[in-house]
Enzyme design. Sequence first.
Site, PDB file in Angstrom:
ATOM      1  N   SER B  88       0.838  -1.205   0.000  1.00 25.88           N
ATOM      2  CA  SER B  88       0.000   0.000   0.000  1.00 25.88           C
ATOM      3  C   SER B  88       0.875   1.258   0.000  1.00 25.88           C
ATOM      4  O   SER B  88       1.725   1.410  -0.865  1.00 25.88           O
ATOM      5  CB  SER B  88      -0.945  -0.052   1.201  1.00 25.88           C
ATOM      6  OG  SER B  88      -1.845   1.002   1.159  1.00 25.88           O
ATOM      7  N   ASP B 210      -9.095  -3.999  -6.222  1.00 27.64           N
ATOM      8  CA  ASP B 210      -8.582  -3.214  -5.097  1.00 27.64           C
ATOM      9  C   ASP B 210      -9.541  -2.055  -4.815  1.00 27.64           C
ATOM     10  O   ASP B 210      -9.804  -1.228  -5.692  1.00 27.64           O
ATOM     11  CB  ASP B 210      -7.179  -2.686  -5.457  1.00 27.64           C
ATOM     12  CG  ASP B 210      -6.461  -2.121  -4.245  1.00 27.64           C
ATOM     13  OD1 ASP B 210      -7.117  -1.452  -3.433  1.00 27.64           O
ATOM     14  OD2 ASP B 210      -5.245  -2.342  -4.118  1.00 27.64           O
ATOM     15  N   HIS B 240      -7.580  -4.984  -1.281  1.00 30.18           N
ATOM     16  CA  HIS B 240      -6.344  -4.208  -1.113  1.00 30.18           C
ATOM     17  C   HIS B 240      -5.262  -4.951  -0.312  1.00 30.18           C
ATOM     18  O   HIS B 240      -4.076  -4.889  -0.655  1.00 30.18           O
ATOM     19  CB  HIS B 240      -6.688  -2.893  -0.414  1.00 30.18           C
ATOM     20  CG  HIS B 240      -5.550  -1.925  -0.343  1.00 30.18           C
ATOM     21  ND1 HIS B 240      -4.931  -1.406  -1.462  1.00 30.18           N
ATOM     22  CD2 HIS B 240      -4.909  -1.376   0.726  1.00 30.18           C
ATOM     23  CE1 HIS B 240      -3.974  -0.598  -1.083  1.00 30.18           C
ATOM     24  NE2 HIS B 240      -3.927  -0.558   0.227  1.00 30.18           N
TER      25      HIS B 240
END
Lengths: 227, 295
Positions: B88, B210, B240
């Site tokens: 991320s 995502d 995600h």
Amino acid sequence: MPGTAFCIAAVLVQYHFGLAPALTVMLAGLGLADYLFVPPYVTIAVFDRADLLLLVSYPVVTLVLITLLEKLRRVQFRAELIAAVAQSRYEMLLRHDNERAIARRAIDETHRLLRHLSHHHKTFILIQALEREPLRRNGAGTASALAVASHAFAGLPADLAPGPRLSEVDPDDIRRLSNGLSAGSHRVRFAAGSNLAGGTARVVDCICEQFTTHAGDFLVLRVATDT
Amino acid sequence: MKSLTQSIFLEGGGHAVLLLHGLSSSPLEMRYLGRFLRDEGFTVCAPVLNGYSAGTGGETMEHWLDAATSEFDALAARFDRVSICGLSMGAALALALAHRRPQAQAVVLLSLTLAYNGWAIPWYRFLLGWAYYTPLRSRWQYRESEPYGLRNEALRAKIARSMQRSNFSEVGPSTIALPALHEASRLASLVRSQIRGIRNDCLVIHAIDDETSSPRTAQSAALALGSTFLRTIYLDDSYHMITSDNEREIVARETASFLRESEAASGSGEPRSPVVSKALARRLRQLAAIGKDDA
């Protein structure tokens, strides 16, 4: 229809640049079409039936086309992503298939080595373990396994294991072979007094084969013919 | 919270991997990947970065980068090769770190986030950028909500219970402060300006569903990266948090495989596995032809 050109322009912009620019073009086109192509021309002060027709028909047609195109573009993008996933999986599959093929090849080689050991073990001179990075394997590799066997033969390096015929080989040749053994044909001198030479030194044809097994690479040197 | 925010260090071989977790989260979200890499012979370090990790106060993104750099340097002093892997916003941090330390062996970008543009992000998200300059800065916090980055419903329910109980879970905190989001935006801007200069071997793994970072981010990053050894993998059964979700085994296996190949390609590790499969050889030729066409 006065807004046709602007409608086409909005659709083209939607196709190439997306929804927000297309809506901007559509709204700008509405004003421009009314100003330039709806009588009375070059004025927006008058609002009559023609203006109303443009105000209803142009946005409706353009919005329908833009919305349809946007939906198709989204479906297309989704399809492209799914194709990317399929491609990723296919490549992963191929890499794993390659790993399986390498493992299978190593197993086949191991079987070949085992057959070799059982058929020719009486003619073995020595076995050498080839390790790419012996230190990285924490001493648990093939070289350390052979080192145990090599203790029985004084002066033999740790990565070599003696065969039944090693004791007959001339010490100089043992040193030479220890330093640079390679796959292929070799000529080795057998010391005087051995049963092979009949009491005198004699040069014997030997063959060295390489085996790439899952446990490592090995070179096996043996007498070419059982004499 | 204290026990959740401890660094993870797993000693392995001479190739160390620095694992950078997501924004205001903890090394816990990299735990599965770390253990897998350790079992594959890599040394793994997932540090708590001061000002970036949960429960360490708020710092500017320059401090985050400095903290990550000092962790990298500490690993580089001990190990022959160091790779960087980020999840991320940690992936953005990994790119910034790779730009600062180009000697890194490889960079692995998991769910790279350079903008919050996924399908679950509310349309008014852009207002948060402006809210930073108002008194809301210290009062408002972004609250995580379903699906918590997880497609796996059982895991999602567990995370929801964990967040209700302690405001924290193994996939991150229940809230993120506005200053942290602002610094993350600054970091993303910095990375966008530097990404073309990154030449390290690069693996990009992104889920097409995502909900936080659109797959367009991964596509544009893959196009912009200057790496000669670049691999992109798209997943379709995760959201995600790909290191915890349904396809975490694939993520871990592909990461380990890529790091080994990168090591072999640079000539510093074990020799590269030979290509035995004819189908793979054909595919590699196709990819090479595409690369030539693009050039």
